[in-house]
Motif scaffolding. Structure first.
Motif, PDB file in Angstrom:
ATOM      1  N   VAL A 184       0.821  -1.214   0.000  1.00 25.45           N
ATOM      2  CA  VAL A 184       0.000   0.000   0.000  1.00 25.45           C
ATOM      3  C   VAL A 184       0.854   1.264   0.000  1.00 25.45           C
ATOM      4  O   VAL A 184       0.323   2.367  -0.188  1.00 25.45           O
ATOM      5  N   ALA A 185       2.165   1.117   0.194  1.00 30.93           N
ATOM      6  CA  ALA A 185       3.084   2.262   0.132  1.00 30.93           C
ATOM      7  C   ALA A 185       4.491   1.741  -0.083  1.00 30.93           C
ATOM      8  O   ALA A 185       4.866   0.702   0.450  1.00 30.93           O
ATOM      9  N   GLY A 186       5.261   2.465  -0.878  1.00 25.77           N
ATOM     10  CA  GLY A 186       6.661   2.119  -1.096  1.00 25.77           C
ATOM     11  C   GLY A 186       6.896   1.314  -2.363  1.00 25.77           C
ATOM     12  O   GLY A 186       6.040   1.247  -3.246  1.00 25.77           O
ATOM     13  N   ILE A 187       8.059   0.708  -2.445  1.00 19.71           N
ATOM     14  CA  ILE A 187       8.481  -0.023  -3.650  1.00 19.71           C
ATOM     15  C   ILE A 187       7.712  -1.333  -3.807  1.00 19.71           C
ATOM     16  O   ILE A 187       7.548  -2.086  -2.858  1.00 19.71           O
ATOM     17  N   HIS A 188       7.227  -1.572  -5.032  1.00 21.02           N
ATOM     18  CA  HIS A 188       6.632  -2.867  -5.392  1.00 21.02           C
ATOM     19  C   HIS A 188       7.325  -3.326  -6.669  1.00 21.02           C
ATOM     20  O   HIS A 188       7.318  -2.615  -7.680  1.00 21.02           O
ATOM     21  N   ILE A 189       7.912  -4.502  -6.618  1.00 14.47           N
ATOM     22  CA  ILE A 189       8.616  -5.066  -7.776  1.00 14.47           C
ATOM     23  C   ILE A 189       7.628  -5.889  -8.604  1.00 14.47           C
ATOM     24  O   ILE A 189       6.790  -6.586  -8.058  1.00 14.47           O
ATOM     25  N   SER A 190       7.711  -5.797  -9.917  1.00 20.51           N
ATOM     26  CA  SER A 190       6.906  -6.592 -10.857  1.00 20.51           C
ATOM     27  C   SER A 190       5.430  -6.216 -10.888  1.00 20.51           C
ATOM     28  O   SER A 190       4.564  -7.068 -11.047  1.00 20.51           O
ATOM     29  N   ALA A 191       5.125  -4.942 -10.752  1.00 17.67           N
ATOM     30  CA  ALA A 191       3.734  -4.487 -10.832  1.00 17.67           C
ATOM     31  C   ALA A 191       3.178  -4.673 -12.242  1.00 17.67           C
ATOM     32  O   ALA A 191       3.902  -4.556 -13.232  1.00 17.67           O
ATOM     33  N   ASN A 192       1.879  -4.963 -12.326  1.00 17.97           N
ATOM     34  CA  ASN A 192       1.161  -5.128 -13.593  1.00 17.97           C
ATOM     35  C   ASN A 192       0.819  -3.729 -14.119  1.00 17.97           C
ATOM     36  O   ASN A 192      -0.040  -3.044 -13.565  1.00 17.97           O
ATOM     37  N   VAL A 193       1.502  -3.299 -15.192  1.00 12.18           N
ATOM     38  CA  VAL A 193       1.355  -1.936 -15.711  1.00 12.18           C
ATOM     39  C   VAL A 193       1.090  -1.925 -17.215  1.00 12.18           C
ATOM     40  O   VAL A 193       1.325  -2.915 -17.904  1.00 12.18           O
ATOM     41  N   ASP A 194       0.639  -0.794 -17.699  1.00  9.59           N
ATOM     42  CA  ASP A 194       0.399  -0.576 -19.129  1.00  9.59           C
ATOM     43  C   ASP A 194       1.686  -0.785 -19.920  1.00  9.59           C
ATOM     44  O   ASP A 194       2.780  -0.483 -19.441  1.00  9.59           O
ATOM     45  N   GLY A 195       1.559  -1.291 -21.144  1.00  6.72           N
ATOM     46  CA  GLY A 195       2.701  -1.601 -21.989  1.00  6.72           C
ATOM     47  C   GLY A 195       3.488  -0.403 -22.474  1.00  6.72           C
ATOM     48  O   GLY A 195       4.578  -0.562 -23.027  1.00  6.72           O
ATOM     49  N   ALA A 196       2.973   0.807 -22.276  1.00 11.90           N
ATOM     50  CA  ALA A 196       3.697   2.015 -22.687  1.00 11.90           C
ATOM     51  C   ALA A 196       4.349   2.723 -21.507  1.00 11.90           C
ATOM     52  O   ALA A 196       4.792   3.861 -21.618  1.00 11.90           O
ATOM     53  N   THR A 197       4.443   2.044 -20.367  1.00  9.72           N
ATOM     54  CA  THR A 197       5.021   2.645 -19.160  1.00  9.72           C
ATOM     55  C   THR A 197       6.510   2.919 -19.343  1.00  9.72           C
ATOM     56  O   THR A 197       7.242   2.076 -19.855  1.00  9.72           O
ATOM     57  N   VAL A 198       6.928   4.104 -18.933  1.00 14.01           N
ATOM     58  CA  VAL A 198       8.347   4.478 -18.923  1.00 14.01           C
ATOM     59  C   VAL A 198       8.683   4.969 -17.514  1.00 14.01           C
ATOM     60  O   VAL A 198       7.786   5.239 -16.710  1.00 14.01           O
ATOM     61  N   ALA A 199       9.962   5.089 -17.222  1.00 11.72           N
ATOM     62  CA  ALA A 199      10.364   5.624 -15.921  1.00 11.72           C
ATOM     63  C   ALA A 199       9.721   6.992 -15.723  1.00 11.72           C
ATOM     64  O   ALA A 199       9.763   7.840 -16.613  1.00 11.72           O
ATOM     65  N   GLY A 200       9.093   7.187 -14.585  1.00 12.90           N
ATOM     66  CA  GLY A 200       8.430   8.452 -14.285  1.00 12.90           C
ATOM     67  C   GLY A 200       6.956   8.489 -14.646  1.00 12.90           C
ATOM     68  O   GLY A 200       6.273   9.463 -14.319  1.00 12.90           O
ATOM     69  N   SER A 201       6.440   7.457 -15.313  1.00 13.67           N
ATOM     70  CA  SER A 201       5.009   7.433 -15.637  1.00 13.67           C
ATOM     71  C   SER A 201       4.188   7.493 -14.359  1.00 13.67           C
ATOM     72  O   SER A 201       4.478   6.804 -13.387  1.00 13.67           O
ATOM     73  N   ARG A 202       3.160   8.330 -14.374  1.00 12.91           N
ATOM     74  CA  ARG A 202       2.219   8.414 -13.263  1.00 12.91           C
ATOM     75  C   ARG A 202       1.134   7.381 -13.520  1.00 12.91           C
ATOM     76  O   ARG A 202       0.460   7.417 -14.549  1.00 12.91           O
ATOM     77  N   LEU A 203       0.954   6.450 -12.600  1.00 15.88           N
ATOM     78  CA  LEU A 203       0.051   5.321 -12.823  1.00 15.88           C
ATOM     79  C   LEU A 203      -1.268   5.506 -12.092  1.00 15.88           C
ATOM     80  O   LEU A 203      -1.305   5.955 -10.941  1.00 15.88           O
ATOM     81  N   ILE A 204      -2.350   5.131 -12.766  1.00 11.99           N
ATOM     82  CA  ILE A 204      -3.712   5.276 -12.261  1.00 11.99           C
ATOM     83  C   ILE A 204      -4.480   3.984 -12.538  1.00 11.99           C
ATOM     84  O   ILE A 204      -3.965   3.075 -13.185  1.00 11.99           O
ATOM     85  N   VAL A 205      -5.721   3.917 -12.084  1.00  6.69           N
ATOM     86  CA  VAL A 205      -6.574   2.777 -12.416  1.00  6.69           C
ATOM     87  C   VAL A 205      -6.784   2.775 -13.926  1.00  6.69           C
ATOM     88  O   VAL A 205      -7.117   3.807 -14.514  1.00  6.69           O
ATOM     89  N   GLY A 206      -6.573   1.623 -14.557  1.00  4.02           N
ATOM     90  CA  GLY A 206      -6.713   1.520 -16.005  1.00  4.02           C
ATOM     91  C   GLY A 206      -7.968   0.776 -16.404  1.00  4.02           C
ATOM     92  O   GLY A 206      -8.767   0.338 -15.567  1.00  4.02           O
ATOM     93  N   SER A 207      -8.144   0.596 -17.695  1.00  2.00           N
ATOM     94  CA  SER A 207      -9.341  -0.062 -18.220  1.00  2.00           C
ATOM     95  C   SER A 207      -9.221  -1.578 -18.262  1.00  2.00           C
ATOM     96  O   SER A 207     -10.207  -2.275 -18.463  1.00  2.00           O
ATOM     97  N   THR A 208      -8.015  -2.105 -18.074  1.00  2.00           N
ATOM     98  CA  THR A 208      -7.815  -3.552 -17.988  1.00  2.00           C
ATOM     99  C   THR A 208      -7.769  -3.939 -16.520  1.00  2.00           C
ATOM    100  O   THR A 208      -6.949  -3.406 -15.763  1.00  2.00           O
ATOM    101  N   ALA A 209      -8.633  -4.855 -16.103  1.00  2.00           N
ATOM    102  CA  ALA A 209      -8.722  -5.243 -14.694  1.00  2.00           C
ATOM    103  C   ALA A 209      -7.368  -5.701 -14.162  1.00  2.00           C
ATOM    104  O   ALA A 209      -6.721  -6.563 -14.752  1.00  2.00           O
ATOM    105  N   GLY A 210      -6.925  -5.084 -13.061  1.00  2.00           N
ATOM    106  CA  GLY A 210      -5.676  -5.460 -12.419  1.00  2.00           C
ATOM    107  C   GLY A 210      -4.438  -4.789 -12.970  1.00  2.00           C
ATOM    108  O   GLY A 210      -3.360  -4.929 -12.418  1.00  2.00           O
ATOM    109  N   ARG A 211      -4.551  -4.042 -14.061  1.00  2.00           N
ATOM    110  CA  ARG A 211      -3.391  -3.404 -14.693  1.00  2.00           C
ATOM    111  C   ARG A 211      -3.470  -1.889 -14.529  1.00  2.00           C
ATOM    112  O   ARG A 211      -4.482  -1.278 -14.838  1.00  2.00           O
ATOM    113  N   ALA A 212      -2.385  -1.294 -14.052  1.00  2.00           N
ATOM    114  CA  ALA A 212      -2.336   0.158 -13.895  1.00  2.00           C
ATOM    115  C   ALA A 212      -2.221   0.821 -15.262  1.00  2.00           C
ATOM    116  O   ALA A 212      -1.456   0.379 -16.117  1.00  2.00           O
ATOM    117  N   GLY A 213      -2.982   1.885 -15.458  1.00  2.00           N
ATOM    118  CA  GLY A 213      -2.900   2.687 -16.674  1.00  2.00           C
ATOM    119  C   GLY A 213      -1.972   3.868 -16.448  1.00  2.00           C
ATOM    120  O   GLY A 213      -1.479   4.096 -15.342  1.00  2.00           O
TER     121      GLY A 213
END
Length: 154
Positions: free
Chosen positions: A86-115
């Motif tokens: 719930v806070a701090g570093i998480h390794i291997s997070a499920n993220v959008d395929g266009a994620t780059v360093a510094g991307s701000r992540l939010i709830v996405g349209s794919t269940a379980g994957r950050a947009g």
């Protein structure tokens, strides 16, 4: 239940457990959740107390699944206990395929994957998207997987 460790260890190079820089809370799955999924409190629960106890995969397709709190450390079926960063570093997070360093992540349209939060231009200066930022990517994704820093929501 929240945990607290008072002793602080400030030695670099020892992984994410060094000095307890991540906070983990335990919840109960309301549906099948995979390790590293972005999870939300299940606001569809009939009993108000269960709304902050049970979790689902976060996604924008269901209004009651948009209250993201972090990323699952383990997977499980409905009724299983799930540990969540719930806070701090998480390794291997499920993220959008266009994620780059510094991307701000939010709830996405794919269940379980950050947009990725898009900039919105409101008559001049760009501002961030209106959904809460859940995490910041520390690296570009590899096959929808990246290390992130979770911003405390819960």
């Amino acid at each position: 239940m929240a945990t607290n460790t008072i002793i602080q260890y400030l030695e670099s190079g020892n992984g994410v457990a060094t000095s307890h820089r991540s906070q983990v809370e335990t919840f109960i799955a309301a549906e099948t959740i995979a390790a590293n999924d972005l999870v939300s409190l299940d606001l569809s629960q009939a009993i108000d107390g269960d709304k902050s106890l049970k979790i689902t995969k976060a996604d924008t397709g269901t209004a009651t699944d948009t209250c993201a709190i972090g990323f699952a450390l383990n997977g499980g079926a409905a009724g299983d206990k799930i540990d969540v960063t719930v806070a701090g570093i998480h390794i291997s997070a499920n993220v959008d395929g266009a994620t780059v360093a510094g991307s701000r992540l939010i709830v996405g349209s794919t269940a379980g994957r950050a947009g990725i939060a898009a900039d919105i231009n409101e008559g001049g200066a760009a501002t961030i998207a209106q959904r809460p930022i859940i995490a910041i990517a520390s690296e570009a994704d590899t096959a929808n997987v990246a290390t992130v820093f979770v911003i405390k929501q819960f």
